[in-house]
Design a protein around this motif. Structure first.
Motif, short mmCIF file in Angstrom:
data_model
loop_
_atom_site.label_atom_id
_atom_site.label_comp_id
_atom_site.label_asym_id
_atom_site.label_seq_id
_atom_site.Cartn_x
_atom_site.Cartn_y
_atom_site.Cartn_z
N LEU A 83 46.30 30.23 40.35
CA LEU A 83 47.18 30.48 41.50
C LEU A 83 48.52 31.05 41.04
N ALA A 84 49.04 30.52 39.94
CA ALA A 84 50.35 30.94 39.45
C ALA A 84 50.39 32.41 39.08
N LEU A 85 49.26 32.96 38.67
CA LEU A 85 49.21 34.38 38.31
C LEU A 85 49.53 35.28 39.49
N LYS A 86 49.32 34.76 40.71
CA LYS A 86 49.54 35.56 41.91
C LYS A 86 50.92 35.31 42.53
N LEU A 87 51.70 34.41 41.92
CA LEU A 87 52.94 33.98 42.53
C LEU A 87 54.14 34.42 41.71
N PRO A 88 55.33 34.49 42.36
CA PRO A 88 56.54 34.85 41.61
C PRO A 88 56.89 33.77 40.59
N PRO A 89 57.67 34.14 39.55
CA PRO A 89 57.97 33.19 38.47
C PRO A 89 58.78 31.98 38.89
N ASN A 90 59.43 32.05 40.06
CA ASN A 90 60.23 30.89 40.49
C ASN A 90 59.38 29.74 41.00
N VAL A 91 58.07 29.97 41.19
CA VAL A 91 57.18 28.89 41.60
C VAL A 91 56.71 28.14 40.36
N SER A 92 56.97 26.85 40.32
CA SER A 92 56.68 26.03 39.14
C SER A 92 55.20 25.65 39.07
N VAL A 93 54.59 25.94 37.93
CA VAL A 93 53.20 25.53 37.70
C VAL A 93 53.11 24.00 37.70
N ASP A 94 54.15 23.35 37.17
CA ASP A 94 54.15 21.88 37.14
C ASP A 94 54.08 21.29 38.54
N ASP A 95 54.75 21.95 39.51
CA ASP A 95 54.69 21.47 40.90
C ASP A 95 53.28 21.60 41.45
N LEU A 96 52.62 22.70 41.09
CA LEU A 96 51.24 22.90 41.54
C LEU A 96 50.32 21.85 40.92
N ILE A 97 50.53 21.56 39.63
CA ILE A 97 49.71 20.57 38.94
C ILE A 97 49.91 19.19 39.57
N SER A 98 51.16 18.84 39.86
CA SER A 98 51.45 17.54 40.50
C SER A 98 50.75 17.44 41.85
N ALA A 99 50.81 18.53 42.62
CA ALA A 99 50.13 18.54 43.91
C ALA A 99 48.62 18.43 43.71
N GLY A 100 48.12 19.09 42.67
CA GLY A 100 46.69 19.04 42.37
C GLY A 100 46.22 17.64 42.04
N VAL A 101 47.04 16.90 41.31
CA VAL A 101 46.70 15.51 40.98
C VAL A 101 46.57 14.70 42.27
N MET A 102 47.51 14.90 43.18
CA MET A 102 47.45 14.19 44.46
C MET A 102 46.20 14.61 45.24
N GLY A 103 45.84 15.89 45.14
CA GLY A 103 44.63 16.36 45.80
C GLY A 103 43.39 15.71 45.21
N LEU A 104 43.38 15.55 43.89
CA LEU A 104 42.25 14.89 43.22
C LEU A 104 42.14 13.44 43.65
N ILE A 105 43.27 12.75 43.70
CA ILE A 105 43.26 11.34 44.13
C ILE A 105 42.75 11.24 45.56
N ASP A 106 43.18 12.18 46.41
CA ASP A 106 42.71 12.21 47.80
C ASP A 106 41.19 12.43 47.84
N ALA A 107 40.71 13.30 46.95
CA ALA A 107 39.26 13.55 46.88
C ALA A 107 38.51 12.29 46.45
N ILE A 108 39.05 11.58 45.47
CA ILE A 108 38.42 10.34 45.00
C ILE A 108 38.35 9.32 46.13
N ASN A 109 39.43 9.25 46.92
CA ASN A 109 39.48 8.27 48.00
C ASN A 109 38.52 8.61 49.15
N LYS A 110 38.29 9.89 49.37
CA LYS A 110 37.55 10.31 50.56
C LYS A 110 36.14 10.80 50.29
#
Length: 260
Positions: free
Chosen positions: A41-68
């Protein structure tokens, strides 16, 4: 292989709610997938978008997947997790409002020009025709493609917003197919599948090849450039035009009177 994976998933989720040990194991197991999706995703985005923010959101998405996750749906957990991880990252991007208003406006104007011309012409519009419709020189048109490239990627979430009647349960009921190795390789979205297939088939040959190599073969822009003998910038330009045409095609199908 599919049956082995499905059995493993059933074992892990057989009680309906995983314990802390299993949850931690799943997070560690799928951490590389989170990083991979964030990186792509980061390859398509401007450099001001943090990959770490995406990873953190992804972890939350994974936890949501585990729960559901429900193994009764006959879907591999990896498939469901990828959907949730990607969706969480896209939600994060929307909350960041990372696309400037000016770029969003230019993207809308470009999409409208493609939709109008291709409806009138009954074929893919040439660069010169789109530039003329926008009142731009070819050089200005190509600069516009470069400016808007980050706002033009299409994914499951974008399609869902275009098709509001298709909810999450519909999607996972439709892609479940015990005879297939990977449900996402043979998505059955009914009308949506036909619309997208028609849109992709109508793309100019080079753009269609870029879409196939990027979304189906999972190659990078640089790798596609090496295969096709073009610069990475040229491949990015072809990708942006393809995405604009696909958006325009969807717009014409969903609201055929808008560009009349």
């Amino acid at each position: 292989m599919k049956k082995t994976v499905a059995k493993k998933d059933r074992e892990k989720f057989k009680l309906g709610k995983v314990d802390k040990k299993t949850r931690d194991e799943l997070i560690i197991e799928y951490a590389p997938l989170i990083k991979y999706i964030a990186g792509k995703l980061a390859l398509k985005l401007p450099p001001n978008v943090s990959v770490d923010d995406l990873i953190s959101a992804g972890v939350m998405g994974l936890i949501d997947a585990i729960n559901k996750f429900d193994p009764a749906k006959n879907i591999q957990f990896k498939t469901y997790a990828e959907f949730r991880i990607r969706g969480a990252m896209l939600d994060e991007l929307r909350s960041l409002d990372w696309v400037p208003r000016s770029i969003r406006k230019k993207t809308a104007e470009l999409e409208k020009a493609y939709a109008k011309l291709e409806k009138e012409l009954g074929r893919p519009a040439e660069d010169e025709e789109v530039a003329k419709e926008l009142g731009l020189s070819l050089d200005e048109f190509y600069r516009l493609l470069e400016e808007t490239k980050g706002a033009t990627f299409i994914d499951i979430e974008t399609i869902r917003r275009k098709m509001p009647d298709l909810n999450e349960e519909d999607i996972f009921d439709l892609i479940a197919d015990p005879e297939q190795e990977d449900p996402f390789e043979t998505i059955q979205f009914g009308e949506l599948k036909d619309v997208l297939a028609e849109a992709i088939e109508s793309l100019p040959e080079k753009e269609r090849l870029v879409v196939a190599l990027y979304y189906y073969e999972d190659l990078t822009m640089r790798e596609i450039g090496e295969i096709m003998g073009y610069t990475e910038s040229r491949i990015s330009q072809l990708h942006t035009k393809a995405m604009m045409r696909l958006r325009a095609h969807l717009a014409n199908v969903l609201d055929p009177n808008e560009w009349s």
